[in-house]
Design an enzyme around this catalytic site. Sequence first.
Site, PDB file in Angstrom:
ATOM      1  NE  ARG A  96       0.230   1.261   3.191  1.00  0.00           N
ATOM      2  CZ  ARG A  96       1.113   2.416   3.529  1.00  0.00           C
ATOM      3  NH1 ARG A  96       2.413   1.556   3.714  1.00  0.00           N
ATOM      4  NH2 ARG A  96       1.390   3.329   3.374  1.00  0.00           N
ATOM      5  N   GLY A  97      -0.324   2.520  -0.115  1.00  0.00           N
ATOM      6  CA  GLY A  97       1.034   3.314  -0.472  1.00  0.00           C
ATOM      7  C   GLY A  97       0.665   3.725  -1.869  1.00  0.00           C
ATOM      8  CB  ALA A  98       0.319   6.666  -4.016  1.00  0.00           C
ATOM      9  NE  ARG A 142      -6.424   1.053  -1.639  1.00  0.00           N
ATOM     10  CZ  ARG A 142      -5.609   0.520  -0.784  1.00  0.00           C
ATOM     11  NH1 ARG A 142      -4.120   1.500  -0.738  1.00  0.00           N
ATOM     12  NH2 ARG A 142      -6.023   2.298   0.644  1.00  0.00           N
ATOM     13  CD  GLN A 148      -3.108   2.110   6.578  1.00  0.00           C
ATOM     14  OE1 GLN A 148      -3.303   2.362   7.759  1.00  0.00           O
ATOM     15  NE2 GLN A 148      -3.633   2.135   5.898  1.00  0.00           N
ATOM     16  CG  ASP A 199      -3.434   7.951  -1.440  1.00  0.00           C
ATOM     17  OD1 ASP A 199      -2.717   8.670  -0.387  1.00  0.00           O
ATOM     18  OD2 ASP A 199      -2.870   6.952  -1.729  1.00  0.00           O
ATOM     19  CG  ASN A 254      -2.227  11.367   3.097  1.00  0.00           C
ATOM     20  OD1 ASN A 254      -1.441  10.450   2.420  1.00  0.00           O
ATOM     21  ND2 ASN A 254      -2.194  11.469   4.001  1.00  0.00           N
TER      22      ASN A 254
HETATM   23  O1  MRU Z   1      -4.455   2.981   2.063  1.00  0.00           O
HETATM   24  P1  MRU Z   1      -2.738   3.412   2.211  1.00  0.00           P
HETATM   25  O2  MRU Z   1      -1.926   2.432   2.834  1.00  0.00           O
HETATM   26  O3  MRU Z   1      -2.668   2.977   1.008  1.00  0.00           O
HETATM   27  O4  MRU Z   1      -3.130   4.972   2.108  1.00  0.00           O
HETATM   28  C1  MRU Z   1      -1.767   5.815   2.012  1.00  0.00           C
HETATM   29  C2  MRU Z   1      -1.507   6.816   2.454  1.00  0.00           C
HETATM   30  O5  MRU Z   1      -2.212   7.807   2.688  1.00  0.00           O
HETATM   31  C3  MRU Z   1      -0.110   7.567   2.207  1.00  0.00           C
HETATM   32  O6  MRU Z   1       0.192   8.719   2.973  1.00  0.00           O
HETATM   33  C4  MRU Z   1      -0.117   8.265   0.576  1.00  0.00           C
HETATM   34  O7  MRU Z   1      -0.271   6.610  -0.224  1.00  0.00           O
HETATM   35  C5  MRU Z   1       1.655   8.260   0.059  1.00  0.00           C
HETATM   36  S1  MRU Z   1       2.362   7.772   0.412  1.00  0.00           S
HETATM   37  C6  MRU Z   1       4.139   7.657  -0.002  1.00  0.00           C
END
Ligand code: MRU
Length: 346
Positions: A56-58, A93, A198, A239, A249
Amino acid sequence: MRYHHAVSGPTTAVAALRWGEGLELLDQRLLPGRERWLGVAGVPDAVRAIRSLTVRGAPAIGLTAAYALAAEARRDPDLGRLRRAARRLAAARPTAADLAHAVAAVMAAIEAAPAAERFAAALAAARRRHAADAGACLAIGRHGAALFDRPETALLTHCNAGALATGGIGTALGIVRTLHAEGRLVRLWACEARPVLQGARLTAWEAMRDGILVTLLADSAAASLLASGAVGGVVVGADRIAADGAVANKVGTYSLALAAARHRVPFVVAAPTTTFDLACPSGREIPIEQRDGEEVRRVRRTAVAPAAVAVYNPAFDVTPPELVTAIVSERGVARPVTAATVREIA
Ligand code: MRU
């Protein structure tokens, strides 16, 4: 008085993904309890991994998609099949802009190559993206750390925008790691980020892994912490960033921005250019993923609510540009945040 350590630049011992013989992901669902690497054979595995938050994480989901397309091209380079797989991958997603951008970039490389070279072309494109993301994290760290000019700073972050969310040292945590390497970080405050935690499971773990002093707090404790004066700045990832500077985000980011504005704490968003979506005019057009209510009814496997209760579970929220002190990309800093300054760093 503390002196700046004369050390080399920021680094990390943590990675979210790697390509050896094929794509492997660190299974983030099991952290911090277990470190297990999972093989990803192709696009169906990658779609499952992205939806289930194994990765996960963009930026990290964008890189996973890029390598998964390469793996799929190795299995069978048929163009029609790869195009269909790419569509499924891009839809895994909806909120993170990086996913669609990565799929489009790798598909462009595949489309331009003859069948026998599609795998090599896709893998080279994925590797280029991975290296570019690692470089972007370092540049974001430098630009972002320069915004905090005190000899000692404590930063607050939300969710995980670190090495586990990118192909490098992280975006928000890239700033944290840079200040740490300069000897200027006194503490990282990490919000736990319910419902999926997270912050508690991932940010606390990766900060401790790299020797960064971190203190965990419940999301509901953030406003009073900001009021106390203990926090020199809030740093978060994104995101998707719309053309007007609105930031999607992890849910809870907006409430942090409101509290930070009330207490005049700088609120900084860090994201690579792959997260910007200038085709999206404002926050209203950003699609917000709604996730399964079970994430809220349970904390991991344990039920914490009646099984039949209705649940509101948006994965992200949108922070309007007027609450954001600065946006940092690898290209520089947008401050104040306006459509014109955002365009310059996108
Ligand atoms: O649902 P997630 O864990 O994918 O959400 C992640 C976030 O909101 C992060 O802050 C975002 O993706 C930036 S990661 C560098």
